[in-house]
Design an enzyme around this catalytic site. Sequence first.
Site, PDB file in Angstrom:
ATOM      1  N   LYS A  20     -17.646 -20.580   7.888  1.00 26.79           N
ATOM      2  CA  LYS A  20     -16.793 -19.490   7.396  1.00 26.79           C
ATOM      3  C   LYS A  20     -16.461 -19.775   5.935  1.00 26.79           C
ATOM      4  O   LYS A  20     -15.945 -20.852   5.609  1.00 26.79           O
ATOM      5  CB  LYS A  20     -15.522 -19.415   8.245  1.00 26.79           C
ATOM      6  N   THR A  65     -18.269 -19.754  13.671  1.00 35.63           N
ATOM      7  CA  THR A  65     -17.633 -19.769  12.348  1.00 35.63           C
ATOM      8  C   THR A  65     -16.153 -19.419  12.487  1.00 35.63           C
ATOM      9  O   THR A  65     -15.316 -19.918  11.735  1.00 35.63           O
ATOM     10  CB  THR A  65     -18.316 -18.793  11.362  1.00 35.63           C
ATOM     11  N   ARG A 191       9.905 -13.302   4.734  1.00 37.02           N
ATOM     12  CA  ARG A 191       8.475 -13.235   4.450  1.00 37.02           C
ATOM     13  C   ARG A 191       8.201 -13.782   3.056  1.00 37.02           C
ATOM     14  O   ARG A 191       9.118 -13.969   2.258  1.00 37.02           O
ATOM     15  CB  ARG A 191       7.978 -11.781   4.551  1.00 37.02           C
ATOM     16  N   ASN A 265       1.270  -5.545  -3.733  1.00 33.01           N
ATOM     17  CA  ASN A 265       1.933  -6.423  -2.774  1.00 33.01           C
ATOM     18  C   ASN A 265       0.861  -7.328  -2.172  1.00 33.01           C
ATOM     19  O   ASN A 265       0.055  -6.896  -1.357  1.00 33.01           O
ATOM     20  CB  ASN A 265       2.610  -5.560  -1.692  1.00 33.01           C
ATOM     21  N   HIS A 267      -0.276  -9.479   0.234  1.00 29.23           N
ATOM     22  CA  HIS A 267       0.229  -9.801   1.569  1.00 29.23           C
ATOM     23  C   HIS A 267      -0.150 -11.215   2.000  1.00 29.23           C
ATOM     24  O   HIS A 267      -1.283 -11.656   1.813  1.00 29.23           O
ATOM     25  CB  HIS A 267      -0.324  -8.804   2.588  1.00 29.23           C
TER      26      HIS A 267
HETATM   27  O1  LIG Z   1       8.056  -4.330  -0.045  1.00 26.44           O
HETATM   28  C1  LIG Z   1       7.389  -3.539   0.647  1.00 26.44           C
HETATM   29  N1  LIG Z   1       7.424  -2.214   0.371  1.00 26.44           N
HETATM   30  C2  LIG Z   1       6.706  -1.301   1.098  1.00 26.44           C
HETATM   31  O2  LIG Z   1       6.767  -0.064   0.836  1.00 26.44           O
HETATM   32  C3  LIG Z   1       5.931  -1.789   2.157  1.00 26.44           C
HETATM   33  N2  LIG Z   1       5.116  -1.192   3.065  1.00 26.44           N
HETATM   34  C4  LIG Z   1       4.607  -2.163   3.852  1.00 26.44           C
HETATM   35  O3  LIG Z   1       3.782  -1.973   4.797  1.00 26.44           O
HETATM   36  N3  LIG Z   1       5.087  -3.381   3.473  1.00 26.44           N
HETATM   37  C5  LIG Z   1       5.914  -3.182   2.419  1.00 26.44           C
HETATM   38  N4  LIG Z   1       6.647  -4.029   1.661  1.00 26.44           N
END
Ligand SMILES: O=c1[nH]c(=O)c2[nH]c(=O)[nH]c2[nH]1
Length: 315
Positions: A20, A65, A191, A265, A267
Amino acid sequence: MTTPSRSARPAVLAQNQYGKAENRVVRITRDGATHHIKDLNVSVALSGDMEEVHYSGSNANVLPTDTTKNTVYAFAKEYGIESAEQFGIHLARHFVTSQEPIRTARIRIEEYSWERIGAPEADPSSAGAQEGGHSFARKGQETRVTQITYDGSSWEVVSGLKDLVVLNSTNSEFWGYVKDKYTTLKEAYDRILATEVSGRWRFNWTDDEQPMPDWEESYAQVRGHMLQAFAQTYSLSLQQTLYQMGARIIENRDEIDEVRFSLPNKHHFLVDLEPFGLKNDNEVYFAADRPYGLIEATILRDGCEALIPVDLSNL
Ligand SMILES: O=c1[nH]c(=O)c2[nH]c(=O)[nH]c2[nH]1
């Protein structure tokens, strides 16, 4: 139909490897309020007795993998990440010693370095100098930009930066949002909040009669206020953090009337380590690169006009 003997093959398998690639693992280690971050991109390539899977499709010697990926995340939790070398050695030894058919393991690791965003200080431009906390800026990424427009009588100066990656390993929540029949997102009460800042700010210096700002000093101060607002905001959404970053600049820098941000964002998903009997106590994350939320807004000095283009890539 019988399988032809190996010598009868007109085409023989030569070098082969599998595994992987690009497992993006972020490991947070919490030492009270001081957090430490290790951010790696780990690629696993295994080779050994793999003729059969290629010739006949027998998977009897194949460690999936997917398993190699899980091992990366599980090892990040179980053994931590002291260094990329130590982590890679540990993984390579594991694959070669635990799986008889695997003779060679090659682990390639890219490590992304982070530096701390400092705690509040008198001089915000020195953000980063002070140790401590849970806020980080990725090293060596940022590009400073500016656009100057002159029509013979008036000036417009819009400056900014892009590719500045910042991360808070706590003090970020996201909950209380609209839920419809397609909503699956779980509410988050602690988070990681990470973004790659693209920001532009417009100066109110427009004609030669006005005293010209000190551009270097202004950049350092704006950057410092922005980073400190990011670090100090207890965030309920990236939108709220964005507003705070812009507001801090408008409130502290008289030479600027407008700020626009485009904030992806970035993630970070907690990896489920339960199947391996491990508890993930906000320590091991999968850093996803796409898709990403994209949060964009302009913050204006009250009464001023918005002139920075909505799409910053046009600037
Ligand atoms: O800070 C965030 N704003 C959003 O509008 C949003 N939408 C989401 O799915 N996660 C987040 N996080």
